[in-house]
Design an enzyme around this catalytic site. Sequence first.
Site, short mmCIF file in Angstrom:
data_model
loop_
_atom_site.label_atom_id
_atom_site.label_comp_id
_atom_site.label_asym_id
_atom_site.label_seq_id
_atom_site.Cartn_x
_atom_site.Cartn_y
_atom_site.Cartn_z
N GLY A 1 0.76 -1.24 -0.16
CA GLY A 1 0.11 0.22 0.01
C GLY A 1 0.76 1.23 0.17
O GLY A 1 0.44 2.24 0.69
N SER B 1 1.09 3.63 -2.60
CA SER B 1 0.60 4.78 -3.24
C SER B 1 0.34 6.14 -2.54
O SER B 1 0.41 6.97 -3.10
CB SER B 1 -0.54 4.27 -3.97
OG SER B 1 -1.72 4.30 -3.14
N GLY C 1 -0.03 8.13 1.73
CA GLY C 1 -0.11 7.75 3.44
C GLY C 1 1.01 7.24 3.96
O GLY C 1 2.24 7.46 3.51
N ASP D 1 -1.70 -6.18 -5.63
CA ASP D 1 -2.96 -6.05 -4.75
C ASP D 1 -3.00 -7.14 -3.73
O ASP D 1 -2.83 -8.48 -4.14
CB ASP D 1 -4.27 -6.10 -6.04
CG ASP D 1 -5.46 -6.17 -5.38
OD1 ASP D 1 -5.61 -6.65 -4.20
OD2 ASP D 1 -6.36 -5.67 -6.13
N SER E 1 -2.54 -2.05 12.32
CA SER E 1 -4.01 -2.06 12.96
C SER E 1 -4.34 -0.64 13.13
O SER E 1 -4.26 0.14 12.13
CB SER E 1 -3.96 -2.75 14.45
OG SER E 1 -5.09 -3.03 14.91
N TYR F 1 -15.17 -2.21 10.63
CA TYR F 1 -13.64 -1.96 10.82
C TYR F 1 -12.98 -2.49 11.88
O TYR F 1 -12.06 -2.88 11.91
CB TYR F 1 -13.61 -0.32 10.41
CG TYR F 1 -12.09 0.16 10.46
CD1 TYR F 1 -11.06 -0.14 9.43
CD2 TYR F 1 -11.62 1.29 11.17
CE1 TYR F 1 -10.11 0.03 9.29
CE2 TYR F 1 -10.31 1.78 11.20
CZ TYR F 1 -9.43 1.16 10.05
OH TYR F 1 -8.24 1.53 10.09
N LYS G 1 -9.86 -4.87 12.19
CA LYS G 1 -8.73 -4.55 12.94
C LYS G 1 -8.48 -5.58 14.07
O LYS G 1 -7.22 -5.70 14.66
CB LYS G 1 -8.57 -3.14 13.28
CG LYS G 1 -8.28 -2.40 12.03
CD LYS G 1 -7.25 -2.52 11.09
CE LYS G 1 -6.96 -1.56 9.90
NZ LYS G 1 -5.74 -1.56 9.19
N PHE H 1 -4.62 9.98 11.76
CA PHE H 1 -3.55 10.77 11.37
C PHE H 1 -3.96 11.11 9.87
O PHE H 1 -4.68 10.79 9.18
CB PHE H 1 -2.45 9.71 11.08
CG PHE H 1 -1.58 9.66 12.37
CD1 PHE H 1 -0.39 10.39 12.56
CD2 PHE H 1 -1.96 8.76 13.33
CE1 PHE H 1 0.24 10.20 13.96
CE2 PHE H 1 -1.30 8.66 14.67
CZ PHE H 1 -0.22 9.45 14.72
N THR I 1 -3.61 11.40 6.50
CA THR I 1 -3.30 10.85 5.45
C THR I 1 -4.55 10.81 4.52
O THR I 1 -5.71 11.48 4.56
CB THR I 1 -3.02 9.28 5.66
OG1 THR I 1 -4.22 8.55 6.03
CG2 THR I 1 -1.82 8.96 6.71
P1 NAP Z 1 -4.25 5.95 2.69
O1 NAP Z 1 -3.37 7.21 2.25
O2 NAP Z 1 -5.70 5.97 2.00
O3 NAP Z 1 -3.50 4.52 2.20
C1 NAP Z 1 -4.09 3.49 2.16
C2 NAP Z 1 -3.51 2.57 1.12
O4 NAP Z 1 -3.72 1.18 1.04
C3 NAP Z 1 -3.30 3.15 -0.12
O5 NAP Z 1 -2.09 2.96 -0.82
C4 NAP Z 1 -4.17 2.20 -0.83
O6 NAP Z 1 -3.94 2.10 -2.13
C5 NAP Z 1 -3.96 0.80 -0.17
N1 NAP Z 1 -4.62 -0.29 -0.74
C6 NAP Z 1 -6.36 -0.35 -0.53
N2 NAP Z 1 -6.60 -1.52 -1.03
C7 NAP Z 1 -5.41 -2.12 -1.22
C8 NAP Z 1 -5.23 -3.60 -2.06
N3 NAP Z 1 -6.24 -4.15 -2.32
N4 NAP Z 1 -4.11 -3.76 -2.22
C9 NAP Z 1 -2.91 -3.16 -2.01
N5 NAP Z 1 -2.92 -1.76 -1.75
C10 NAP Z 1 -4.35 -1.45 -1.25
O7 NAP Z 1 -4.17 5.63 4.31
P2 NAP Z 1 -3.26 5.50 5.36
O8 NAP Z 1 -3.84 6.05 6.39
O9 NAP Z 1 -1.87 5.65 5.04
O10 NAP Z 1 -3.65 3.92 5.83
C11 NAP Z 1 -2.62 2.95 5.87
C12 NAP Z 1 -2.92 1.97 6.94
O11 NAP Z 1 -3.21 2.46 8.33
C13 NAP Z 1 -4.32 1.12 6.64
O12 NAP Z 1 -4.36 -0.19 7.04
C14 NAP Z 1 -5.31 2.00 7.76
O13 NAP Z 1 -6.48 0.93 8.34
C15 NAP Z 1 -4.33 2.31 8.84
N6 NAP Z 1 -4.78 3.25 9.92
C16 NAP Z 1 -4.74 4.53 9.23
C17 NAP Z 1 -5.31 5.62 10.36
C18 NAP Z 1 -5.24 6.97 9.90
O14 NAP Z 1 -6.01 8.00 10.49
N7 NAP Z 1 -4.75 7.41 8.72
C19 NAP Z 1 -5.41 5.22 11.36
C20 NAP Z 1 -5.47 3.89 12.16
C21 NAP Z 1 -5.17 3.08 11.11
P3 NAP Z 1 -4.82 2.41 -3.54
O15 NAP Z 1 -4.16 3.87 -3.87
O16 NAP Z 1 -4.41 1.68 -4.49
O17 NAP Z 1 -6.13 2.68 -3.22
#
Ligand code: NAP
Length: 274
Positions: A8, A10, A12, A55, A132, A146, A150, A179, A181
Amino acid sequence: MKTWLITGCSSGFGQRLALAAAKRGDRVIATARNVKAIGEMAEPFGGRMISLPLDVTDAAAARAVVAKAVETFGGFDVLVNNAGFGLFGAIEEGTPEEYRPMFEVNVFGLIETTRAALPVLRRSGGTIVNMSSGAGIAGGAGGGYYNAAKFAVEGISEALAGELNPFGIRVLIVEPGPFRTDFLGRSITMVANEMQEYAASSRKHYRETNNGNQAGDPDKAIAVILQAVDSEDAPLHLPLGPVAHSIAERKLASFRNDIDAWRDITIATDFDQH
Ligand code: NAP
């Protein structure tokens, strides 16, 4: 020098972590389901970063990435299961078409990527970082699907920590609060059919008003993850940010209250001794 395999990348956390690791001199296998989204990311780092399509719902693709990582770098010693997205809505509101794909990515994708990586990691030892969430610590109205995904990540990670300790592999469970992202933007889906009955616990307003305003700085989160991966004594659970910390504190206190409140009643369930 460490070698990272990150899902993942791309946007965040995944993107920032891949760049931060490469900038400090580590080697990185950066993956994304649309590899064009990370095409130019590797260029400044010469051969130290490669970009591959993954993926995480495609187990064969995970095995191909691992094979390419072995061919290119001889293996890797840090796996980061970061790819994920969320679904908000009450349990009654959600449909299988909405919640099953989320489990496919957050849970089964993590499992298959880990299974593909373990033959390599068991040889080298290293670290598995599983993303998580504060939502993986405690459940809350409007976030149940969700939460469930998690919570599964937490259970799998705790089991892996025990299974992999003999191979010199440790597990870090990263539990971020909010956060800034793309998460609340493109990575959260709302259930399509919201019911008036659940309006009081709907997270729609939360999502709309907090997207882009989250207090958590993702670069600071990445710095903590790097520190934990480098550290000999990082804990299994890493709640990130004050919100995740207070979720953990409240969960511990309410869990303690629950197990104490009915202790005498709930432990009296073994067969009577004759
Ligand atoms: P983000 O910027 O939206 O990034 C999410 C990433 O997951 C993107 O790169 C997306 O790729 C990828 N993804 C989704 N489905 C996928 C698949 N089938 N195969 C490969 N990649 C896939 O959000 P983020 O905050 O960085 O999220 C990263 C992780 O942190 C997630 O597991 C999320 O649950 C966790 N998290 C985030 C927060 C927060 O507040 N930011 C809080 C708690 C946990 P595409 O570009 O292809 O969609």
